[in-house]
Scaffold this motif. Structure first.
Motif, mmCIF file in Angstrom:
data_model
loop_
_atom_site.group_PDB
_atom_site.id
_atom_site.type_symbol
_atom_site.label_atom_id
_atom_site.label_comp_id
_atom_site.label_asym_id
_atom_site.label_seq_id
_atom_site.Cartn_x
_atom_site.Cartn_y
_atom_site.Cartn_z
ATOM 1 N N UNK A 133 0.757 -1.210 -0.208
ATOM 2 C CA UNK A 133 0.000 -0.003 -0.106
ATOM 3 C C UNK A 133 0.956 1.228 0.067
ATOM 4 N N UNK A 134 0.361 2.378 -0.500
ATOM 5 C CA UNK A 134 0.989 3.477 -0.380
ATOM 6 C C UNK A 134 -0.325 4.393 0.267
ATOM 7 N N UNK A 135 0.011 5.707 0.937
ATOM 8 C CA UNK A 135 -0.925 6.233 1.663
ATOM 9 C C UNK A 135 -1.820 6.715 0.800
ATOM 10 N N UNK A 136 -1.723 7.020 -0.491
ATOM 11 C CA UNK A 136 -2.717 7.492 -1.184
ATOM 12 C C UNK A 136 -3.809 6.681 -1.559
ATOM 13 N N UNK A 137 -3.640 5.425 -1.439
ATOM 14 C CA UNK A 137 -4.746 4.408 -1.766
ATOM 15 C C UNK A 137 -5.642 3.917 -0.438
ATOM 16 N N UNK A 138 -5.665 4.646 0.516
ATOM 17 C CA UNK A 138 -6.353 4.540 1.695
ATOM 18 C C UNK A 138 -7.936 5.051 1.878
ATOM 19 N N UNK A 139 -8.729 4.466 1.983
ATOM 20 C CA UNK A 139 -10.106 5.082 2.152
ATOM 21 C C UNK A 139 -9.983 5.936 3.361
ATOM 22 N N UNK A 140 -10.794 7.411 3.446
ATOM 23 C CA UNK A 140 -10.903 8.133 4.374
ATOM 24 C C UNK A 140 -11.768 7.506 5.293
ATOM 25 N N UNK A 141 -11.649 7.883 6.686
ATOM 26 C CA UNK A 141 -12.796 7.617 7.639
ATOM 27 C C UNK A 141 -14.120 7.602 7.201
ATOM 28 N N UNK A 142 -15.125 6.583 7.257
ATOM 29 C CA UNK A 142 -16.458 6.843 7.126
ATOM 30 C C UNK A 142 -16.532 6.321 5.545
ATOM 31 N N UNK A 143 -15.426 5.869 4.915
ATOM 32 C CA UNK A 143 -15.682 5.361 3.492
ATOM 33 C C UNK A 143 -15.274 3.777 3.735
ATOM 34 N N UNK A 144 -16.089 3.268 2.648
ATOM 35 C CA UNK A 144 -15.575 1.718 2.155
ATOM 36 C C UNK A 144 -14.752 1.607 1.473
ATOM 37 N N UNK A 145 -13.456 0.899 1.689
ATOM 38 C CA UNK A 145 -12.619 0.412 0.620
ATOM 39 C C UNK A 145 -13.125 -0.581 -0.448
ATOM 40 N N UNK A 146 -13.420 0.028 -1.626
ATOM 41 C CA UNK A 146 -13.911 -0.604 -2.687
ATOM 42 C C UNK A 146 -12.992 -1.594 -3.735
ATOM 43 N N UNK A 147 -13.184 -2.620 -4.020
ATOM 44 C CA UNK A 147 -12.431 -3.274 -5.135
ATOM 45 C C UNK A 147 -13.541 -3.445 -6.147
ATOM 46 N N UNK A 148 -13.364 -2.993 -7.267
ATOM 47 C CA UNK A 148 -14.166 -3.270 -8.600
ATOM 48 C C UNK A 148 -13.678 -4.553 -9.064
ATOM 49 N N UNK A 149 -14.451 -5.601 -9.361
ATOM 50 C CA UNK A 149 -14.029 -6.753 -9.707
ATOM 51 C C UNK A 149 -14.651 -6.916 -11.105
ATOM 52 N N UNK A 150 -13.835 -6.681 -12.352
ATOM 53 C CA UNK A 150 -14.499 -6.877 -13.560
ATOM 54 C C UNK A 150 -14.850 -5.556 -14.121
ATOM 55 N N UNK A 151 -13.947 -4.614 -14.597
ATOM 56 C CA UNK A 151 -13.979 -3.280 -15.148
ATOM 57 C C UNK A 151 -14.634 -3.287 -16.571
ATOM 58 N N UNK A 152 -14.136 -4.205 -17.528
ATOM 59 C CA UNK A 152 -14.541 -4.187 -18.980
ATOM 60 C C UNK A 152 -14.056 -2.975 -19.704
ATOM 61 N N UNK A 153 -14.382 -2.914 -20.768
ATOM 62 C CA UNK A 153 -13.926 -1.681 -21.817
ATOM 63 C C UNK A 153 -14.242 -0.480 -21.514
ATOM 64 N N UNK A 154 -13.440 0.613 -21.449
ATOM 65 C CA UNK A 154 -13.788 1.839 -21.545
ATOM 66 C C UNK A 154 -14.930 2.449 -22.381
ATOM 67 N N UNK A 155 -16.094 2.739 -21.998
ATOM 68 C CA UNK A 155 -17.408 3.326 -22.605
ATOM 69 C C UNK A 155 -18.150 2.224 -23.016
ATOM 70 N N UNK A 156 -17.917 1.091 -22.635
ATOM 71 C CA UNK A 156 -18.766 -0.155 -23.086
ATOM 72 C C UNK A 156 -19.059 -0.950 -21.688
ATOM 73 N N UNK A 157 -18.269 -1.048 -20.983
ATOM 74 C CA UNK A 157 -18.438 -2.102 -19.687
ATOM 75 C C UNK A 157 -19.205 -1.349 -18.650
ATOM 76 N N UNK A 158 -20.207 -1.958 -18.001
ATOM 77 C CA UNK A 158 -20.879 -1.519 -16.826
ATOM 78 C C UNK A 158 -19.937 -1.072 -15.709
#
Length: 440
Positions: free
Chosen positions: A73-98
């Protein structure tokens, strides 16, 4: 991220103990799904270890036998207090993938309780990197890393342990979802946001629900129309009209050609009722007492509906509805209709008819208030799928409510559970052959 994050000490590499635990959880999850099949009365044949399951076990073994993750980890990757740390699993193609559009909304901080820290995209960072969409993905990946500090990986096993309540947003191929849910649980997710329909079959989705329940992980669904303005206003108006009848109408903007529809049929091989119209079926399950056990009759509108068999890009033939309209009557006395058209345009809407059949109300998505936003987003992302923009506020609402729930545990108001998803998928599987037979 806030400056206060600079004072946090970054996590470094996975420990062997952590990875051994993850491996044990993943293998136990596979066993749980097998046991769930027995508890559902399905026997051994309902859960046979597949190539996907073998890959999960192999990943677990690799994880247990190594002591290093893909990155620290680097410090910029942390969620702030009150935030969930989100992992997007399956991005798809830009402009087409949900998944890509989910990422855009979170990176642009449209969801205050969600910090998108990781994106897992095995296809475009692997075998699909040089194919269609690959170069565009690499360009977007580089820009996103530079601008937002989000980290990309090819697998969940590459990620460090959670540093905040972890939310996995699974937006990959439907066929991959059972494996991705197992991995998301194994690698520390507190909550899972699962895109529709959740799994290819009812049996698989039931097994996933059992697996998550046994692990103490909540699964909420991306049925965004459950929180849509037009749905709420339609239901409210219908309550004021004696003998009212509601029709939900969903449209996509595919070209009405064999080539365009054939590509659509192949890419969404689960079929229209498990794909495009699944949102409307979720509304029926959530608000109109529709279930397989409670359906008295279903009648297709033969003048509106169309069933075609077309070749996809691979040359294989696919049979599906390019448009369908039907009315369901329940044993408890409710009646509701759904219409869906792959080539009907970009707007979705709902109507309310009075007891005589005359239309008394119609409400569009987007309404006049939201059309300005659609125009702005279209100008910003001119090549993106148009339906992203018409549903933009609702995607934000669902993600924000799920992320906030992940952090504070308060109910995610109006968000469909995996239980609703199971019933919805049951209805889709029940209706498809009946409607197909009526249209022959």
């Amino acid at each position: 991220m806030s400056p206060s994050n600079s004072n946090r000490q970054p996590h470094h590499r996975h420990s062997a103990t952590k990875n051994s635990l993850a491996a044990a959880v993943m293998l136990a999850s596979a066993a749980t799904r097998s046991a769930a099949a027995f508890s559902l009365g399905l026997g051994k044949s309902a859960f046979v270890p597949s190539a996907g399951t073998s890959r999960v076990a192999a990943a677990a073994s690799r994880s247990a036998s190594t002591t290093s993750g893909a990155f620290s980890r680097t410090p910029t990757m942390y969620a702030d207090p009150g935030q969930a740390e989100v992992i997007l699993v399956g991005c798809g193609a830009p402009n087409r993938g949900m998944g890509w559009y989910h990422a855009v909304q979170m990176l642009e901080k449209k969801c205050p309780s969600a910090s998108l820290d990781f994106i897992v995209e095995p296809w475009f960072m692997g075998a699909g990197g040089e194919g269609p969409g690959g170069p565009e993905f690499k360009e977007w990946q580089a820009a996103s890393e530079a601008k937002y500090g989000v980290k990309f990986a090819t697998s969940l096993e590459d990620l460090p342990p959670p540093a905040a309540p972890r939310l996995a947003l699974i937006s990959g191929r439907t066929a991959d979802n059972p494996r991705l849910l197992t991995e998301s649980i194994a690698y520390g997710s507190k909550c899972i946001y699962l895109e529709k329909p959740g799994a290819p079959t009812v049996i698989e989705l039931q097994q996933m629900a059992k697996e998550a329940e046994d692990a103490g992980v909540e699964v909420l669904m991306g049925y965004n129309k459950n929180v849509c303005k037009y749905v709420r206003k339609t239901r409210e108006f219908a309550e004021t009209v004696p003998g009212s009848h509601v029709t939900f109408v969903s449209n996509n903007a595919y070209e009405n050609t064999p080539e365009s529809l054939g590509e659509c049929f192949e890419r969404n091989a689960e079929g229209m009722l498990k794909n495009m119209a699944i949102h409307e079926l979720a509304l029926l399950v959530s608000f109109y007492d529709v279930s397989v056990d409670n359906i008295e009759s279903v009648t297709a509108d033969k003048e509106f509906s169309s069933l075609q068999t077309l070749p996809g890009p691979s040359g294989k033939d696919y049979t599906d509805f390019d448009k369908i309209k039907f009315t369901i009557k329940t044993k408890t006395g409710k009646e509701v209709s759904v219409a869906a058209d792959r080539c009907g345009g970009t707007d979705s809407y709902a109507t309310v008819s009075d007891a005589s059949g005359e239309e008394a109300f119609r409400y569009y998505m987007p309404d006049e208030e939201d059309k300005k936003l659609v125009e702005e987003l279209t100008a910003q992302y001119p090549t993106a799928m148009p339906y992203f923009f018409t549903q933009d506020p609702d995607y934000i609402t669902v993600k924000e409510r799920v992320a906030k729930h992940t952090v504070d545990g308060e109910p995610a108001d109006g968000i469909a559970t995996i239980g609703i998803a199971v019933e919805t998928l049951k209805v889709a599987e029940y209706l498809t052959p009946i409607l197909q037979e009526q249209l022959k």
